[in-house]
Design a protein around this motif. Structure first.
Motif, PDB file in Angstrom:
ATOM      1  N   ILE A  99      68.386  45.832  65.576  1.00 31.09           N
ATOM      2  CA  ILE A  99      68.198  46.345  64.212  1.00 31.09           C
ATOM      3  C   ILE A  99      68.322  45.220  63.194  1.00 31.09           C
ATOM      4  N   THR A 100      69.274  44.320  63.397  1.00 31.29           N
ATOM      5  CA  THR A 100      69.426  43.185  62.482  1.00 31.29           C
ATOM      6  C   THR A 100      68.240  42.231  62.597  1.00 31.29           C
ATOM      7  N   GLY A 101      67.654  42.123  63.802  1.00 29.84           N
ATOM      8  CA  GLY A 101      66.424  41.345  63.947  1.00 29.84           C
ATOM      9  C   GLY A 101      65.310  41.911  63.097  1.00 29.84           C
ATOM     10  N   LEU A 102      65.248  43.238  62.981  1.00 29.31           N
ATOM     11  CA  LEU A 102      64.258  43.875  62.109  1.00 29.31           C
ATOM     12  C   LEU A 102      64.597  43.644  60.640  1.00 29.31           C
ATOM     13  N   ALA A 103      65.900  43.666  60.317  1.00 22.74           N
ATOM     14  CA  ALA A 103      66.325  43.376  58.945  1.00 22.74           C
ATOM     15  C   ALA A 103      65.927  41.961  58.538  1.00 22.74           C
ATOM     16  N   ALA A 104      65.897  41.042  59.528  1.00 24.87           N
ATOM     17  CA  ALA A 104      65.494  39.658  59.253  1.00 24.87           C
ATOM     18  C   ALA A 104      64.065  39.597  58.731  1.00 24.87           C
ATOM     19  N   LEU A 105      63.193  40.459  59.252  1.00 26.22           N
ATOM     20  CA  LEU A 105      61.811  40.504  58.770  1.00 26.22           C
ATOM     21  C   LEU A 105      61.765  40.858  57.285  1.00 26.22           C
ATOM     22  N   ILE A 106      62.495  41.892  56.895  1.00 28.38           N
ATOM     23  CA  ILE A 106      62.488  42.337  55.501  1.00 28.38           C
ATOM     24  C   ILE A 106      63.096  41.275  54.593  1.00 28.38           C
ATOM     25  N   SER A 107      64.109  40.584  55.085  1.00 29.36           N
ATOM     26  CA  SER A 107      64.725  39.508  54.306  1.00 29.36           C
ATOM     27  C   SER A 107      63.772  38.326  54.153  1.00 29.36           C
ATOM     28  N   LEU A 108      63.045  38.013  55.237  1.00 31.36           N
ATOM     29  CA  LEU A 108      62.178  36.837  55.237  1.00 31.36           C
ATOM     30  C   LEU A 108      60.962  37.004  54.345  1.00 31.36           C
TER      31      LEU A 108
END
Length: 315
Positions: free
Chosen positions: A217-226
């Motif tokens: 889930i945090t890997g997916l959050a990384a996309l939104i942050s990036l």
């Protein structure tokens, strides 16, 4: 007998206060900062919530971990490393980059889960070690220059994408927690792992799965942050785990997890943290002053929501 009834009644009143306090705090802080900024928060809601999406997404996974009575201090490093993977691969294939970013988070979660579940090392020790190790990896990978995302990935920075992904993760997390056996299982582990095992819960398997899920889930959050920042520096994801922990506690999350955990802790906490942070910024306060105020609020909520009788449950 009478004393026992009075003690039970006092406990019920305390539980009711703990349930309502985050909601009252959210409304009060929102109104306070609007009055102090001439309703500036209402006029700039898009700015207020511009950085809340990664926090919302990652907090869902950490909420599951904390419900089991565990802690995870590696979330910021997972976010930073997953962001590097996504940025580096985005020029080749954006779908591939997203999948690899999520898998990176899942692999780190699996590493945390292995040492915690199989080697019986407390979760906070494992994840602190992971945090420092990955922080070194991130600094090594960004030594010469930041890792930039492709222009096509940056163009994905749209409100529908951020809101859509966030709502999907939150809704799926809510359904899994409330309407499947997954929720009762992790609450049972948080309330008492040995009792949960005797009740038929495969505690080791569930705990390992939760750490893998939280990492993904945090890997997916990384996309939104990036897609918002466009590149990753050596400080990528720095202090993110602290923000998640503060947000969940502000939302009323009991530190030791268990049956008192409620999914609304995620929603209320992330909104409260974002409003508090944005309000202090709008007032023009220095970073040190903001951290002082946020720390004081955090300590006050910990004092209210910490279950001293279950302190030993934190794993």
């Amino acid at each position: 007998m009478e004393a026992r009834k009075e003690k039970a009644e006092a406990a019920r009143r305390g539980d009711a206060l703990r349930q309502i306090l985050p909601i009252v705090g959210l409304i009060a802080i929102f109104l306070l900062f609007n009055l102090l900024t001439d309703w500036g928060m209402v006029k700039n809601l898009s700015i207020v919530f511009s950085s809340v999406y990664p926090l919302f997404i990652a907090s869902v996974g950490v909420f599951f971990i904390m419900t089991m009575g565990g802690l995870d201090f590696s979330q910021g490093s997972i976010l930073g490393l997953s962001s590097i993977v996504i940025a580096a691969l985005s020029s080749k294939s954006i779908p591939l980059a997203i999948v690899c970013g999520v898998l990176t988070g899942a692999l780190v979660g699996a590493l945390n889960g292995f040492f915690h579940v199989k080697r019986k090392i407390p979760s906070f020790i494992v994840t602190i070690c992971t945090m420092f190790f990955l922080r070194g990896v991130i600094k090594f990978l960004t030594t010469n220059s930041p890792v930039n995302a492709s222009a096509a990935l940056v163009m994905m920075d749209t409100l529908p994408l951020k809101v859509g992904v966030t709502l999907a993760v939150v809704l799926l997390g809510f359904v899994a927690f409330r309407f499947t056996k997954f929720g009762p299982q992790i609450r049972a582990i948080g309330a008492g792992e040995r009792a949960a095992w005797f009740a038929g819960v495969s505690t080791d398997r569930v705990k390992f799965f939760v750490y893998v899920l939280a990492g993904a889930i945090t890997g997916l959050a990384a996309l939104i942050s990036l897609v918002k920042v466009g590149s990753v520096t050596s400080s990528g994801g720095n202090q993110f785990e602290t923000q998640i922990l503060i947000a969940l506690v502000l939302g009323g999350m009991p530190i030791s997890g268990g049956s008192q955990a409620r999914f609304r802790n995620v929603v209320i906490g992330c909104l409260l943290f974002s409003i508090l942070n944005a309000g202090l910024t709008m007032l023009g306060l220095a970073t040190q002053t903001m951290q002082l105020i946020e720390g004081a609020v955090f300590l006050a909520f910990v004092a209210v929501f910490a279950d001293r009788n279950a302190a030993s449950v934190v794993k």
